[in-house]
Design a protein around this motif. Structure first.
Motif, PDB file in Angstrom:
ATOM      1  N   ASP A  42       0.825  -1.213   0.000  1.00  0.00           N
ATOM      2  CA  ASP A  42       0.000   0.000   0.000  1.00  0.00           C
ATOM      3  C   ASP A  42       0.858   1.263   0.000  1.00  0.00           C
ATOM      4  OD1 ASP A  42      -2.215  -1.638   0.160  1.00  0.00           O
ATOM      5  OD2 ASP A  42      -2.299  -1.555   2.349  1.00  0.00           O
ATOM      6  N   TYR A  43       0.402   2.276  -0.732  1.00  0.00           N
ATOM      7  CA  TYR A  43       0.975   3.629  -0.725  1.00  0.00           C
ATOM      8  C   TYR A  43       2.420   3.676  -1.223  1.00  0.00           C
ATOM      9  CZ  TYR A  43      -3.184   4.431   2.041  1.00  0.00           C
ATOM     10  OH  TYR A  43      -4.492   4.488   2.469  1.00  0.00           O
ATOM     11  N   THR A  44       2.809   2.721  -2.046  1.00  0.00           N
ATOM     12  CA  THR A  44       4.188   2.715  -2.542  1.00  0.00           C
ATOM     13  C   THR A  44       4.465   3.859  -3.516  1.00  0.00           C
ATOM     14  OG1 THR A  44       3.526   1.118  -4.237  1.00  0.00           O
ATOM     15  CG2 THR A  44       4.522   0.247  -2.205  1.00  0.00           C
ATOM     16  N   ASP A  45       3.408   4.473  -4.053  1.00  0.00           N
ATOM     17  CA  ASP A  45       3.568   5.612  -4.960  1.00  0.00           C
ATOM     18  C   ASP A  45       3.300   6.947  -4.268  1.00  0.00           C
ATOM     19  OD1 ASP A  45       4.182   3.946  -7.093  1.00  0.00           O
ATOM     20  OD2 ASP A  45       2.069   3.678  -7.624  1.00  0.00           O
ATOM     21  N   LEU A  46       3.046   6.918  -2.980  1.00  0.00           N
ATOM     22  CA  LEU A  46       2.706   8.149  -2.253  1.00  0.00           C
ATOM     23  C   LEU A  46       3.891   9.107  -2.244  1.00  0.00           C
ATOM     24  CD1 LEU A  46       0.591   9.592  -0.416  1.00  0.00           C
ATOM     25  CD2 LEU A  46       1.739   8.517   1.533  1.00  0.00           C
ATOM     26  N   GLU A  47       3.615  10.382  -2.546  1.00  0.00           N
ATOM     27  CA  GLU A  47       4.639  11.416  -2.519  1.00  0.00           C
ATOM     28  C   GLU A  47       4.415  12.324  -1.320  1.00  0.00           C
ATOM     29  OE1 GLU A  47       5.065  13.545  -6.137  1.00  0.00           O
ATOM     30  OE2 GLU A  47       5.092  11.748  -7.396  1.00  0.00           O
ATOM     31  N   ALA A  48       5.416  12.452  -0.487  1.00  0.00           N
ATOM     32  CA  ALA A  48       5.302  13.296   0.706  1.00  0.00           C
ATOM     33  C   ALA A  48       6.692  13.594   1.237  1.00  0.00           C
ATOM     34  CB  ALA A  48       4.465  12.610   1.785  1.00  0.00           C
ATOM     35  N   SER A  49       6.774  14.642   2.045  1.00  0.00           N
ATOM     36  CA  SER A  49       8.011  14.989   2.741  1.00  0.00           C
ATOM     37  C   SER A  49       7.672  15.196   4.198  1.00  0.00           C
ATOM     38  CB  SER A  49       8.623  16.261   2.142  1.00  0.00           C
ATOM     39  OG  SER A  49       9.827  16.590   2.809  1.00  0.00           O
ATOM     40  N   GLU A  74      13.793   2.300  -0.301  1.00  0.00           N
ATOM     41  CA  GLU A  74      13.808   1.234  -1.298  1.00  0.00           C
ATOM     42  C   GLU A  74      12.392   0.728  -1.561  1.00  0.00           C
ATOM     43  OE1 GLU A  74      16.466  -1.839  -0.099  1.00  0.00           O
ATOM     44  OE2 GLU A  74      18.251  -0.551  -0.116  1.00  0.00           O
ATOM     45  N   VAL A  75      11.536   0.861  -0.560  1.00  0.00           N
ATOM     46  CA  VAL A  75      10.147   0.425  -0.683  1.00  0.00           C
ATOM     47  C   VAL A  75       9.228   1.606  -0.984  1.00  0.00           C
ATOM     48  CG1 VAL A  75       8.276  -0.853   0.457  1.00  0.00           C
ATOM     49  CG2 VAL A  75      10.662  -1.377   1.008  1.00  0.00           C
ATOM     50  N   TYR A  76       9.551   2.744  -0.376  1.00  0.00           N
ATOM     51  CA  TYR A  76       8.736   3.946  -0.536  1.00  0.00           C
ATOM     52  C   TYR A  76       9.633   5.089  -1.023  1.00  0.00           C
ATOM     53  CZ  TYR A  76       5.240   1.302   2.001  1.00  0.00           C
ATOM     54  OH  TYR A  76       4.331   0.344   2.370  1.00  0.00           O
ATOM     55  N   PRO A  77       9.979   5.064  -2.312  1.00  0.00           N
ATOM     56  CA  PRO A  77      10.977   6.011  -2.836  1.00  0.00           C
ATOM     57  C   PRO A  77      10.527   7.467  -2.864  1.00  0.00           C
ATOM     58  CG  PRO A  77       9.982   4.745  -4.619  1.00  0.00           C
ATOM     59  CD  PRO A  77       9.509   4.125  -3.347  1.00  0.00           C
ATOM     60  N   ASN A  78       9.228   7.713  -2.802  1.00  0.00           N
ATOM     61  CA  ASN A  78       8.728   9.078  -2.939  1.00  0.00           C
ATOM     62  C   ASN A  78       8.351   9.726  -1.610  1.00  0.00           C
ATOM     63  OD1 ASN A  78       8.900   8.931  -5.814  1.00  0.00           O
ATOM     64  ND2 ASN A  78       7.020   7.699  -5.789  1.00  0.00           N
ATOM     65  N   ILE A  79       8.637   9.042  -0.509  1.00  0.00           N
ATOM     66  CA  ILE A  79       8.421   9.642   0.816  1.00  0.00           C
ATOM     67  C   ILE A  79       9.781  10.067   1.359  1.00  0.00           C
ATOM     68  CG2 ILE A  79       7.603   9.313   3.172  1.00  0.00           C
ATOM     69  CD1 ILE A  79       5.636   7.242   2.148  1.00  0.00           C
ATOM     70  N   MET A 341       2.134   7.484   8.987  1.00  0.00           N
ATOM     71  CA  MET A 341       1.602   6.202   9.419  1.00  0.00           C
ATOM     72  C   MET A 341       2.362   5.064   8.730  1.00  0.00           C
ATOM     73  SD  MET A 341      -1.230   5.452  11.440  1.00  0.00           S
ATOM     74  CE  MET A 341      -2.527   6.636  11.088  1.00  0.00           C
ATOM     75  N   VAL A 342       2.637   5.234   7.439  1.00  0.00           N
ATOM     76  CA  VAL A 342       3.371   4.224   6.682  1.00  0.00           C
ATOM     77  C   VAL A 342       4.793   4.078   7.230  1.00  0.00           C
ATOM     78  CG1 VAL A 342       4.400   3.701   4.432  1.00  0.00           C
ATOM     79  CG2 VAL A 342       2.027   4.490   4.570  1.00  0.00           C
ATOM     80  N   PHE A 343       5.455   5.208   7.454  1.00  0.00           N
ATOM     81  CA  PHE A 343       6.832   5.168   7.955  1.00  0.00           C
ATOM     82  C   PHE A 343       6.911   4.491   9.316  1.00  0.00           C
ATOM     83  CE2 PHE A 343      10.288   7.298  10.398  1.00  0.00           C
ATOM     84  CZ  PHE A 343      11.359   6.807   9.678  1.00  0.00           C
ATOM     85  N   ILE A 344       6.010   4.821  10.219  1.00  0.00           N
ATOM     86  CA  ILE A 344       6.029   4.240  11.569  1.00  0.00           C
ATOM     87  C   ILE A 344       5.761   2.740  11.513  1.00  0.00           C
ATOM     88  CG2 ILE A 344       4.830   4.210  13.796  1.00  0.00           C
ATOM     89  CD1 ILE A 344       4.456   7.295  13.376  1.00  0.00           C
TER      90      ILE A 344
END
Length: 452
Positions: A42-49, A74-79, A341-344
């Motif tokens: 889930d959310y592998t394309d999510l872009e955020a900082s 490597e899993v979430y390149p756009n966060i 939430m994804v990062f945690i």
């Protein structure tokens, strides 16, 4: 608590708006709950900082934090995750929390339970979260979970096994009397400081508070459900148990000269190398300290971790609980809350950070690290949450009594060292003073009392 008092005016002005935001946030179906997220899918394309502030300055300096984020990307390149290690985290985080200038993720500082919804976004219900991670009760309020520990701790004593062996100590002590005898053997037979207090650091003295409750009485309901109601919590049970005997160990060791020569000049960073080198016998600290002592020199294999020396009716108990907890800024954007939430969740399930620190597992599927092998035979318990309607009772009596158990009450423990070293007060005089402050707070707050 200090934050509540310091920010009374700000809270009065902003409370209504903040609670409104929380109510809408909890109903926002566009933001996933912790349980909804499947890492790697889930959310592998999510872009955020997003920004994360924390107290682990050592992991910033040694590159660990950068390595963790690189693996995450490597899993979430756009966060994009920016981190900041804060040296005086306990104080600085409170200030940043009050101003809102801290980013998207922080470790929860010392605030009262009823303030959680004001500042933080919930992960989900406490019932739901308790199926996935350990120790979620500590930062739950109104049936919602606001904190996830980055690692767990058991409460014991970090020690140098080589020093104990050289002193002639063949078994780790299980009672206060045996512990003092062991310290005396270290003083008599080695050049090591038997018990290093870490007095000068201040915050390290608060570690002693963690041993009242489960460790000292074997009761997992005591700390959050009975302590505030106990009219005589600092009396001597006469059997080497209870809060009285936790703190008396420190008093007796100091009075007998079994600590450093000048407690005012202790060095927190320096003590890590000292115990690794065999210059210190032991220190009373949570298991979080173990890996730091192991990594402080070439003698990591000499470092051990043992249960606290109190036995209740023939059984030793150890308490386990969360360390600092991740929390998400309720005022962040929906995108940043989701990314946080994804990062945690990735940090909890996939990063290996908890294992690296030698921590008690947070993810329910985690494995127990080797450091806790010495606790075989101990009963390991976790404090049961407060009863409904009394979630802030311990916070309130801690603040009113100014004793602040497990909430930054370092000066009261420093007082024990000062009094024992100088002879200014007997231990029983200190306990009587604590009891008077506790009883006065109970009276002021209208707390129903009893004796356990």
């Amino acid at each position: 608590m200090k934050l509540k008092k310091a920010l009374a005016v700000v809270m009065a002005v902003s409370m209504a708006a903040s609670l409104s935001m929380v109510a809408s946030a909890e109903e926002d179906s566009s933001i996933p709950s912790y349980a909804d997220i499947v890492i790697g899918e889930d959310y592998t394309d999510l872009e955020a900082s997003i920004k994360f502030i924390h107290h682990k300055t050592d992991r910033e300096e040694d590159g660990t934090m950068a390595e963790l984020i690189a693996a995450f990307n490597e899993v979430y390149p756009n966060i994009t995750v920016t981190t900041e290690g804060v040296t005086d985290y306990a104080e600085d985080s409170l200030l940043r929390l009050s101003t809102g200038d801290w980013g998207d993720i922080m470790f929860i500082p010392a605030i009262d339970s009823d303030e959680l919804p004001t500042y933080f976004y919930p992960y989900g219900t406490t019932e739901e979260m308790s199926e996935l991670v350990n120790f979620v009760d500590a930062y739950s309020y109104g049936g919602m979970s606001y904190g996830i520990p980055y690692m767990g701790n058991a409460q014991g004593i970090v020690y140098n096994k080589a020093v104990f062996e050289a002193a002639g100590i063949t078994e780790t002590p299980t009672t206060p009397e045996a512990f003092i005898e062991a310290l005396q053997l270290i003083a008599d037979n080695t050049d090591a400081i038997p018990l290093y207090t870490n007095y000068a650091a201040g915050w390290t003295m608060g570690a002693w508070d963690a041993y009242i409750g489960i460790v000292s009485d074997g009761d997992d309901t005591y700390m959050n459900q009975k302590f505030a109601h106990d009219e005589d919590p600092f009396s001597d049970p006469g059997d080497g148990t209870g809060a009285y005997n936790v703190y008396k160990i420190l008093y007796d060791a100091t009075a007998a000269g079994l600590i450093e020569d000048d407690y005012t000049t202790t060095d927190w960073e320096g003590c890590k190398t000292m115990i690794n080198n065999g210059e210190i016998g032991c220190m009373v600290l949570g298991s979080w300290a173990y890996i730091q002592m192991v990594e402080a020199g070439d003698n990591g294999d000499d470092i051990g971790y043992m249960p606290f020396p109190i036995t209740v009716d023939g059984t030793q108990y150890a308490s386990a609980g969360g360390d600092y907890n991740y929390a998400i800024n309720v005022n962040s954007s929906d995108t940043n809350i989701t990314a946080s939430m994804v990062f945690i969740k990735w940090m909890t399930e996939e990063s290996g950070w908890c294992e690296l620190e030698g921590g008690y597992p947070i993810d329910k599927t985690g494995e127990m690290p080797e450091v806790f092998s010495a606790f075989d035979g101990c009963v390991l318990l976790t404090d049961v949450a407060a009863v409904e309607g009394e979630e802030t009772l311990l916070d309130d009596i801690n603040a009113e009594s100014e004793l602040s158990f497990n909430a930054g009450g370092n000066s009261k423990v420093q007082r024990i060292v000062e009094s024992a070293f100088t002879g200014a007060e007997t231990f029983d005089e200190i306990m009587a003073d604590w009891t008077a402050a506790w009883n006065d707070a109970q009276d002021y707050l209208g707390i129903e009392t009893t004796t356990y």
